[in-house]
Design an enzyme around this catalytic site. Structure first.
Site, PDB file in Angstrom:
ATOM      1  N   PHE A   1      11.890  45.249  14.431  1.00  0.00           N
ATOM      2  CA  PHE A   1      11.089  44.184  13.808  1.00  0.00           C
ATOM      3  C   PHE A   1      11.249  42.893  14.599  1.00  0.00           C
ATOM      4  O   PHE A   1      12.372  42.476  14.880  1.00  0.00           O
ATOM      5  CB  PHE A   1      11.508  43.944  12.346  1.00  0.00           C
ATOM      6  CG  PHE A   1      10.599  42.980  11.640  1.00  0.00           C
ATOM      7  CD1 PHE A   1       9.428  43.427  11.038  1.00  0.00           C
ATOM      8  CD2 PHE A   1      10.880  41.616  11.614  1.00  0.00           C
ATOM      9  CE1 PHE A   1       8.566  42.525  10.405  1.00  0.00           C
ATOM     10  CE2 PHE A   1      10.021  40.722  10.993  1.00  0.00           C
ATOM     11  CZ  PHE A   1       8.860  41.177  10.381  1.00  0.00           C
TER      12      PHE A   1
ATOM     13  N   ASP B   1      16.899  40.393  20.534  1.00  0.00           N
ATOM     14  CA  ASP B   1      16.415  39.675  19.356  1.00  0.00           C
ATOM     15  C   ASP B   1      17.593  39.597  18.376  1.00  0.00           C
ATOM     16  O   ASP B   1      17.916  40.579  17.705  1.00  0.00           O
ATOM     17  CB  ASP B   1      15.223  40.430  18.752  1.00  0.00           C
ATOM     18  CG  ASP B   1      14.710  39.786  17.478  1.00  0.00           C
ATOM     19  OD1 ASP B   1      15.441  38.978  16.875  1.00  0.00           O
ATOM     20  OD2 ASP B   1      13.578  40.100  17.071  1.00  0.00           O
TER      21      ASP B   1
ATOM     22  N   LYS C   1      16.574  32.240  11.640  1.00  0.00           N
ATOM     23  CA  LYS C   1      17.301  32.512  10.384  1.00  0.00           C
ATOM     24  C   LYS C   1      18.499  31.593  10.163  1.00  0.00           C
ATOM     25  O   LYS C   1      18.310  30.447   9.793  1.00  0.00           O
ATOM     26  CB  LYS C   1      17.688  33.994  10.314  1.00  0.00           C
ATOM     27  CG  LYS C   1      16.466  34.901  10.038  1.00  0.00           C
ATOM     28  CD  LYS C   1      16.890  36.272   9.589  1.00  0.00           C
ATOM     29  CE  LYS C   1      15.725  37.221   9.332  1.00  0.00           C
ATOM     30  NZ  LYS C   1      15.082  37.036   8.052  1.00  0.00           N
TER      31      LYS C   1
HETATM   32  C1  LIG Z   1      15.133  40.737  14.086  1.00  0.00           C
HETATM   33  C2  LIG Z   1      14.047  39.831  13.615  1.00  0.00           C
HETATM   34  N1  LIG Z   1      13.245  39.244  14.523  1.00  0.00           N
HETATM   35  C3  LIG Z   1      12.263  38.411  14.155  1.00  0.00           C
HETATM   36  C4  LIG Z   1      12.032  38.116  12.832  1.00  0.00           C
HETATM   37  C5  LIG Z   1      10.933  37.174  12.452  1.00  0.00           C
HETATM   38  O1  LIG Z   1      11.464  35.978  12.044  1.00  0.00           O
HETATM   39  P1  LIG Z   1      10.568  34.908  11.248  1.00  0.00           P
HETATM   40  O2  LIG Z   1      10.263  35.494   9.916  1.00  0.00           O
HETATM   41  O3  LIG Z   1      11.434  33.691  11.191  1.00  0.00           O
HETATM   42  O4  LIG Z   1       9.340  34.702  12.068  1.00  0.00           O
HETATM   43  C6  LIG Z   1      12.849  38.697  11.856  1.00  0.00           C
HETATM   44  C7  LIG Z   1      12.611  38.419  10.426  1.00  0.00           C
HETATM   45  O5  LIG Z   1      13.036  39.122   9.564  1.00  0.00           O
HETATM   46  C8  LIG Z   1      13.884  39.569  12.255  1.00  0.00           C
HETATM   47  O6  LIG Z   1      14.674  40.166  11.359  1.00  0.00           O
END
Ligand SMILES: Cc1ncc(COP(=O)(O)O)c(C=O)c1O
Length: 399
Positions: free
Chosen positions: A139, A224, A253
């Site tokens: 994700f 990520d 986050k």
């Molecule tokens: C691993 C990861 N990358 C990217 C995101 C996207 O982040 P945002 O919701 O702040 O755009 C998330 C959100 O849950 C995530 O868990």
């Protein structure tokens, strides 16, 4: 209750219908606890989905936000501001990175990483090197590029055509990456531990293998760490568990402790492909959010909350394994630090709803996995309380 019903009715009439919310209106928070508009107390093991590392309304964060809001809350990246510089220095001092680009969310940080990887390849004369390899059940966000990077049909359906240049392989499968990798590969983008995909931890050697494969073909490795970063897994960054450094890392986050901020950090040579005018964000790293993030990160380091996450995580894992032994609905418990998943033999949602009634906030990661991501300040008593509520609910649900 009338207040809740009234507000939910107003929400139904005015908000875009993008979230399947729990029927509760939260109003106040302190530490690991929140209260709804009717005064009911909840133990918060969601923490805004791995955001509120310091818990709710930590005095250091409140103080930093109040002071900065009263001093200077926004200018523009046309000008220098001290909190942004100090935060960038702190991130570089505590990671592999040399430079930081600030934005507002995880998706935006990944957008920046994808753009930087493409630009870096072009700057090195590789016009045809633009492909990004990502992992199934990963994700990376909801913008068009990051939803394309997110190799899960349920997030992509209806938004086609997606962006060209992405190639998906199964997670934790080096052979599949080896087959997909080539001179066309600009980067591999991967979560060191998959969060939304169900708290999946890769096998020993996987991330090291990705590093080696990238080096062999001259592709960049992007981690990520939007969900795993800033202490969540018992290390400041999850890559430290495996001793593998990426070329680019994305954060959001927990970085701002609850204020919206994202960051893309990179090695000097890679970051050099971003020059004035190539990328930007109006709000990116503004005084208010960088002051909040600086306070969050310094507090986290000063109070040794990363170590605490490792300790409390181990405690929670042990307790959850006892639940696994006691309830046949629990198939597996896995995690690192305070990012833990409990896989059920059924949908998690009804269990979460009952936990909410019992005064415990929990979220899912995928359909059948309950995610535990409490604030890093969580106490042993709070861990016991949460496990107690879940034990009762599992007994009710499975009979
Ligand atoms: C691993 C990861 N990358 C990217 C995101 C996207 O982040 P945002 O919701 O702040 O755009 C998330 C959100 O849950 C995530 O868990």
């Amino acid at each position: 209750m009338d207040r809740t019903k009234d507000l939910m009715a107003r929400a139904d009439r005015s908000l875009a219908n993008t979230y399947a919310r729990f029927p509760v209106i939260l109003q106040r928070g302190e530490g690991c606890r929140v209260w709804d508009v009717d005064g009911k107390e909840y133990l918060d093991f969601v923490a805004g989905i791995a955001v509120c590392a310091l818990g709710h309304c930590h005095p250091a964060l409140v103080q930093a936000v109040q002071t900065q809001a009263a001093r200077l809350h926004h200018v523009s990246n046309l000008y220098y501001i001290e909190p942004q510089i100090s935060l960038a220095e702190l991130l570089c001092r505590h990671s592999f990175a040399d430079r930081v680009f600030f934005c507002n969310s995880g998706a935006e940080a990944n957008e920046a990483a994808i753009k930087l990887a493409r630009k870096h390849a072009k700057d090195h004369g590789n016009e045809k090197r633009f492909e990004i390899i990502t992992m199934e059940s990963g994700f990376h966000g909801r913008t068009l590029a990051t939803v394309t990077a997110t190799a899960q049909a349920k997030y992509q359906k209806g938004f086609e055509p997606l962006l060209p240049g992405f190639h998906y392989v199964p997670f934790d499968d080096l052979t599949a990456v080896e087959r997909a990798l080539g001179p066309q590969t600009a980067a591999i983008l991967v979560e060191p531990i998959q969060g939304e995909g169900g708290i999946r931890i890769p096998s020993e050697g996987y991330l090291q293998g990705l590093r080696k494969l990238c080096d062999e073909v001259g592709a960049l490795l992007i981690f990520d760490e939007v969900q795993t970063g800033i202490g969540r897994t018992g290390r400041l960054f999850a890559y430290e568990h495996w001793g593998v450094e990426p070329d680019i890392m994305t954060l959001a986050k927990a970085l701002g402790g609850g204020l919206p901020i994202g960051a893309m950090v990179a090695r000097e040579e890679v970051a050099a492909s971003f020059t004035p005018g190539t990328h930007a964000a109006t709000f990116g790293g503004n005084p208010l959010v960088t002051a909040a993030a600086f306070a969050t990160l310094t507090t986290l380091l000063e109070e040794d909350l990363v170590f605490r996450a490792a300790q409390m995580g181990e405690r929670l894992l042990q307790e959850l394994r006892k639940l696994q032994a006691a309830h046949r609905a629990v198939k597996m418990v896995r995690g690192k630090g305070l990012l833990i998943g409990m896989e059920l033999d059924r949908e998690a949602k009804p269990v979460l709803a009952r936990c909410l009634d019992g005064g415990l906030l929990l979220s899912s990661a995928g359909e059948k996995v309950i995610r535990f991501a409490p604030p890093l300040i969580v106490s042993e008593g709070e861990v016991r309380q949460a496990v107690g509520v879940l034990d009762t609910v599992l007994r009710e649900v499975t009979g």
